[in-house]
Design an enzyme around this catalytic site. Structure first.
Site, PDB file in Angstrom:
ATOM      1  N   LYS A  34      11.330  62.025  73.979  1.00 10.91           N
ATOM      2  CA  LYS A  34      10.001  61.448  74.230  1.00 10.91           C
ATOM      3  C   LYS A  34       9.199  61.159  72.961  1.00 10.91           C
ATOM      4  O   LYS A  34       8.408  60.226  72.928  1.00 10.91           O
ATOM      5  CB  LYS A  34       9.181  62.371  75.139  1.00 10.91           C
ATOM      6  CG  LYS A  34       9.611  62.324  76.577  1.00 10.91           C
ATOM      7  CD  LYS A  34       8.669  63.114  77.462  1.00 10.91           C
ATOM      8  CE  LYS A  34       9.214  63.138  78.876  1.00 10.91           C
ATOM      9  NZ  LYS A  34       8.317  63.767  79.829  1.00 10.91           N
ATOM     10  N   ASP A  48       3.119  60.111  82.099  1.00 12.77           N
ATOM     11  CA  ASP A  48       3.060  61.559  82.377  1.00 12.77           C
ATOM     12  C   ASP A  48       1.612  62.016  82.554  1.00 12.77           C
ATOM     13  O   ASP A  48       1.322  62.872  83.386  1.00 12.77           O
ATOM     14  CB  ASP A  48       3.683  62.368  81.232  1.00 12.77           C
ATOM     15  CG  ASP A  48       5.198  62.337  81.264  1.00 12.77           C
ATOM     16  OD1 ASP A  48       5.767  62.142  82.349  1.00 12.77           O
ATOM     17  OD2 ASP A  48       5.809  62.520  80.198  1.00 12.77           O
TER      18      ASP A  48
END
Ligand code: ATR
Length: 273
Positions: free
Chosen positions: A66, A102
């Site tokens: 990420k 997210d």
């Protein structure tokens, strides 16, 4: 022509993202497919090249890529820049545009329950990439204070500074200290991977009570030890699968410019437990 999407990470074999997205395509009759593609740590550059070669339409990024994936983007959304991590990429004729769903995916189940964040206090367990997206979400919604509890104290302190930079009052404590004081916080969030292997809760739940909202981002098993203990203590709980669905629905909407079929996506997931 069929559009292909993927999730990249390692390990990836137990990822639920292919089931969620393929269920959405089926529900809407879209000519798309979504696959899991294992890219080990250190092999991201070659992996991204191969995705471009097969003209991938978009992909999700998970552990451990990420943060590193940020380097390979041609453009980054505002959220991505603030958080310093990317979980959703769209491929626009070879131009990779990064987003982070997210943060809003985490907030989604809190908002669905109409739970006020403004002015609240948060105990956040963990200091990795997920923790950063969660802090950015609480900062955006006007939380007052975040205490970061982490196994490695320096990493906890670093993430507490990140929270301070976003305007939150913040401090860092040990997991033991967090267990002593957890009951004093409105939100208690587990952003570590502890629970995934059925381990005991990362903090003691002895002070958890009916005033607390306990949110575990571990989604498998659905009832982690932290969730089970918190329910016994009459706390409100939010399950990790809800964040997983939230971030998936938002990624879907970025790629397809259409409302995600949330119920179909949820059904395949909750049916899978
Ligand atoms: P992610 O991107 O999902 O947040 P990460 O960056 O690897 O993943 O972060 C994992 C988090 O889980 C860290 O806060 C880590 O604590 P450390 O900073 O001390 O490594 C935490 N974690 C992982 N395994 C743990 C364990 N067994 N006990 C306590 N914390 C753990």
């Amino acid at each position: 022509m069929t559009k292909t999407f993927a999730v990249i990470g390692d390990p990836i074999d137990h990822s639920l993202s292919p089931s969620i997205h393929n269920a959405a395509y089926k529900a809407l009759g879209l000519d798309c497919t979504y696959i899991a593609y294992r890219i080990p740590r250190g092999e991201l550059k070659a992996g991204v090249e191969s995705l471009k070669q097969i003209k991938i339409s978009g992909f999700n990024v998970t552990i451990p890529h990420k943060i590193e994936m940020m380097k390979f983007l041609d453009e980054q959304s505002r959220e991505c820049k603030i958080i310093g991590a990317v979980n959703t990429v769209s491929n626009d004729d070879g131009r990779l545009v990064g987003y982070n769903t997210d943060m809003d995916g985490f907030l989604d189940p809190i908002k669905k329950r109409n739970l006020p964040i403004n002015g609240s206090s948060v105990l956040l367990i963990g200091a990795g990439g997920a923790a950063r997206a969660i802090i950015a979400g609480f900062a955006k919604e006007g939380a007052h204070k975040i205490t970061v509890a982490n196994r490695t104290k320096e990493k906890g302190q670093e993430i507490a500074r990140f929270a301070a930079g976003l305007g939150l009052e913040s401090d860092a404590v040990s997991l033991d200290e967090a267990g002593q004081s957890a009951g004093r916080y409105k939100f208690i969030v587990n952003a570590t991977s502890v629970g995934l292997k059925n381990e005991p809760s990362p903090i003691s739940t002895k002070t958890v009570n009916s005033e607390n909202i306990v949110y575990d981002i571990v989604y498998m098993p659905m009832n982690t030890d932290l969730i089970t203990q918190s329910k016994k203590n009459s706390a409100r709980v939010i399950y990790g699968y809800e964040m997983l669905l939230g971030q998936a629905a938002l990624a879907f909407e970025i790629w397809h410019n259409a409302k995600a079929p949330y119920d179909a996506m949820k059904k395949v997931l909750v049916g899978g437990f």
